[in-house]
Design a protein around this motif. Structure first.
Motif, short mmCIF file in Angstrom:
data_model
loop_
_atom_site.label_atom_id
_atom_site.label_comp_id
_atom_site.label_asym_id
_atom_site.label_seq_id
_atom_site.Cartn_x
_atom_site.Cartn_y
_atom_site.Cartn_z
N ASP A 1 0.81 -1.21 0.00
CA ASP A 1 0.00 0.00 0.00
C ASP A 1 0.85 1.26 0.00
O ASP A 1 0.43 2.31 -0.53
CB ASP A 1 -0.93 -0.02 1.22
N ALA A 2 2.04 1.18 0.59
CA ALA A 2 2.87 2.38 0.72
C ALA A 2 3.21 3.01 -0.63
O ALA A 2 3.44 4.23 -0.71
CB ALA A 2 4.16 2.03 1.48
N PHE A 3 3.24 2.21 -1.69
CA PHE A 3 3.58 2.77 -3.00
C PHE A 3 2.51 3.72 -3.54
O PHE A 3 2.74 4.43 -4.51
CB PHE A 3 3.88 1.65 -4.00
N THR A 4 1.33 3.74 -2.92
CA THR A 4 0.31 4.71 -3.34
C THR A 4 0.61 6.10 -2.78
O THR A 4 -0.01 7.09 -3.20
CB THR A 4 -1.09 4.25 -2.87
N SER A 5 1.55 6.16 -1.81
CA SER A 5 1.91 7.46 -1.22
C SER A 5 3.41 7.53 -0.92
O SER A 5 3.81 8.10 0.09
CB SER A 5 1.09 7.70 0.05
N PHE A 6 4.21 6.95 -1.79
CA PHE A 6 5.67 6.95 -1.61
C PHE A 6 6.24 8.16 -2.34
O PHE A 6 6.49 8.13 -3.53
CB PHE A 6 6.24 5.64 -2.16
N TRP A 7 6.39 9.25 -1.58
CA TRP A 7 6.92 10.47 -2.17
C TRP A 7 8.43 10.30 -2.39
O TRP A 7 9.11 9.63 -1.61
CB TRP A 7 6.63 11.66 -1.26
N ASP A 8 8.93 10.92 -3.43
CA ASP A 8 10.33 10.79 -3.84
C ASP A 8 11.25 10.93 -2.62
O ASP A 8 11.33 12.00 -2.01
CB ASP A 8 10.65 11.85 -4.88
N ALA B 1 16.70 3.05 -8.87
CA ALA B 1 15.39 3.49 -8.41
C ALA B 1 14.98 2.67 -7.19
O ALA B 1 15.33 1.49 -7.08
CB ALA B 1 14.36 3.31 -9.52
N PRO B 2 14.23 3.26 -6.24
CA PRO B 2 13.80 2.50 -5.06
C PRO B 2 12.96 1.29 -5.46
O PRO B 2 12.04 1.41 -6.27
CB PRO B 2 12.96 3.52 -4.28
N PRO C 1 7.53 -0.82 -8.68
CA PRO C 1 8.23 -1.75 -9.58
C PRO C 1 7.28 -2.80 -10.14
O PRO C 1 6.39 -3.28 -9.43
CB PRO C 1 9.30 -2.38 -8.69
N ALA C 2 7.47 -3.17 -11.39
CA ALA C 2 6.59 -4.15 -12.03
C ALA C 2 6.70 -5.50 -11.33
O ALA C 2 5.71 -6.25 -11.25
CB ALA C 2 6.94 -4.28 -13.51
#
Length: 516
Positions: A306-313, A356-357, A502-503
């Motif tokens: 879920d964190a990837f919906t709000s993972f700011w740079d 990239a992270p 990431p895919a």
């Protein structure tokens, strides 16, 4: 024959009678053979001197010879030294001491009544045939004149190119001045030359440049709290939390007013609420992003995805996700991830510049730990602990969450100045009156002060070695809002973006920290 026998018998009787009548002196019996005095002898143990290495030309040893006799029950049998024979290399020694006259190895034993003692080895050396070799067993990349960095010296005695185990009397010299200790620390910067000397022998010379105690530019990290599905945090609360995190990293946090670690350091890192959002505009509540999720409870894996919906740079923000209703084995835990660096350091992942992270690098704060009424501790202490992980610090014990390993020879946090201990033993035997006390794996009792320990601890110190790890992360982590990643003084006012998922995203287990 018959008459001859009778004559002999009569002659013996007459002789016997004559002795009785004339009062002949009785013949005294012979003394019992010495062997029979020790017929119950079971063991003979030779007495050894304090040192068994001697050097010609410097001393003339006179080694007293004695041994203790024991019976089968282990009781001592009185055995005067004059009844015990001593032999050196199978040659009997005269006198009650051994005086070696030349270089060599002497095997000395005692003998008594058929028993042979254990062997005492005496070695006599010619000092001129030996060499002293000096090295530093903990050679640092840089040695600082901070009074805390310490050099530990190792001395080998060589005969030719072979190391020999001989107790050679030597003394360490620093800049030609004799030192009492085999260790060295200083608060005065400059060049130092080290040698050891003894019995006319001088080792190789080692030169070390003690650098001035380092100071670092203060790095300020903008923090964004992604509060998921709840509305507990406020701008004032975030301001207070980041201010206390800063105090922790600037060596100013001490809620209990307790004694700090003797190696406590200022890490020159500060935290503040992020001022701008992804669009480059000022946030209405600095440091706060209120996020929504269709899920109402979260496992570690759920939060990870879920964190990837709000993972700011992360080059612009230090991300802190606040998830409510944590389930599973992490119900009482907060967690985080270690940094990835371009220059290797023990315990950290090395990545290529520009990578990239591929996991949500940051802090996951359990919603229970974010509550103002959190009774198990203080939210700022939890955040300081998790920020320590994000900046490269390990626990000061071996393990995490409720899974702990026992003592081993490896230092679990790669920091020599943080004692480590058996957390499982401590947690299983907590004495509430002594809850701040620990017994290190080296057997030394101490008071817990380190932010990277668990409850119960005074939570007021980071150390010199921890400073070095944190500054390495600041210098070489590619996913931190630091000057190296184009954030001037830790501030970023331009536009940013979400990190692309990431895919082939795969779950990576974080550092789990259970807090009561």
């Amino acid at each position: 024959m018959k008459y001859q026998f009778m004559f002999s018998a009569r002659l013996f009787c007459l002789f016997y009678a004559f002795c009785l009548l004339s009062g002949c002196e009785k013949v005294a019996p012979l003394e019992t053979d010495e062997f029979y005095r020790f017929d119950n002898l079971h063991k003979l143990s030779i007495q050894k001197p304090k040192t068994t290495d001697f050097f010609l030309g410097t001393e003339k040893p006179e080694i007293p010879l004695s041994a203790i006799a024991y019976d089968e029950r282990g009781s001592v049998i009185e055995a005067p030294s004059e009844v015990i024979s001593f032999y050196s290399n199978d040659v009997e020694i005269t006198g009650e001491s051994f005086v070696p006259e030349k270089v060599g190895r002497y095997a000395i034993v005692g003998k008594l009544a058929g028993q042979v003692s254990d062997t005492m080895i005496i070695r006599v050396w010619n000092p001129a045939s030996l060499k002293l070799s000096l090295s530093i067993s903990n050679q640092p990349a840089a040695f600082y004149a901070n009074g805390k960095d310490t050099l530990n010296f190792k001395v080998n005695v060589l005969k030719g190119s072979k190391v020999v185990g001989v107790k050679f009397p030597y003394q360490l010299y620093v800049n030609d001045k004799e030192q009492r200790s085999g260790k060295f620390a200083t608060k005065t910067s400059g060049v130092y030359k080290f040698q050891v000397k003894g019995l006319g022998q001088v080792s190789n010379e080692i030169t070390i440049n003690a650098l001035p105690k380092p100071t670092y530019p203060v790095v300020r990290l903008p923090v964004i709290f992604h509060e998921v599905n709840t509305r507990v945090l406020t701008a004032d609360r975030i301001r207070q939390l980041t201010a206390d995190m800063s105090r922790a990293f600037r060596n100013q946090f001490n809620i209990n007013q307790a004694e700090k670690d003797p190696n406590a350091e200022d890490l020159f890192v500060e935290f503040y609420p992020a001022e701008t959002g992804l669009d480059g505009k000022k946030l209405s509540s600095p440091g706060l992003h209120q996020a929504e999720s269709s899920k109402t409870s979260f496992s570690s894996n759920d939060a990870f995805n879920d964190a990837f919906t709000s993972f700011w740079d992360p080059r612009h923000y230090l991300n802190v996700w606040v998830y409510p209703n944590i389930t599973g084995e992490y119900e009482k835990a907060s967690w985080s991830y270690y940094p990835s660096v371009t220059v290797p350091m023990d315990g950290l992942l090395t990545v290529a510049e520009g990578t990239a992270p591929f996991f949500p690098y940051g802090i996951f704060l359990n919603g229970n730990h974010a509550s103002i009424n959190y009774e198990g501790g203080r939210t700022e202490e939890v955040l300081a602990h998790e920020a320590g992980h994000v900046l490269g610090l390990y626990h000061v014990f071996n393990g995490n969450n409720t899974s702990f390993n026992s003592c081993n020879t490896a230092d679990p946090d790669f920091c020599r100045d943080t004692p480590f201990y058996d957390r499982n033993s401590y947690a299983s035997n907590i004495d509430f009156d002594r809850r701040y006390q620990r017994i290190s794996c080296a057997g030394v009792e101490y008071t817990s002060t380190n932010f990277m320990d668990y409850y119960y601890t005074n939570n007021n110190s980071f150390t010199t070695e921890q400073l070095k790890r944190v500054r390495h992360a600041i210098n070489y982590c590619i996913w931190l809002p630091t000057p190296r990643n184009s954030a001037k003084s830790g501030r970023q006012n331009g536009r940013s973006s979400l990190v692309e998922r990431p895919a082939n995203l795969k779950y990576i287990k974080p550092v789990i920290c259970e807090m009561p």
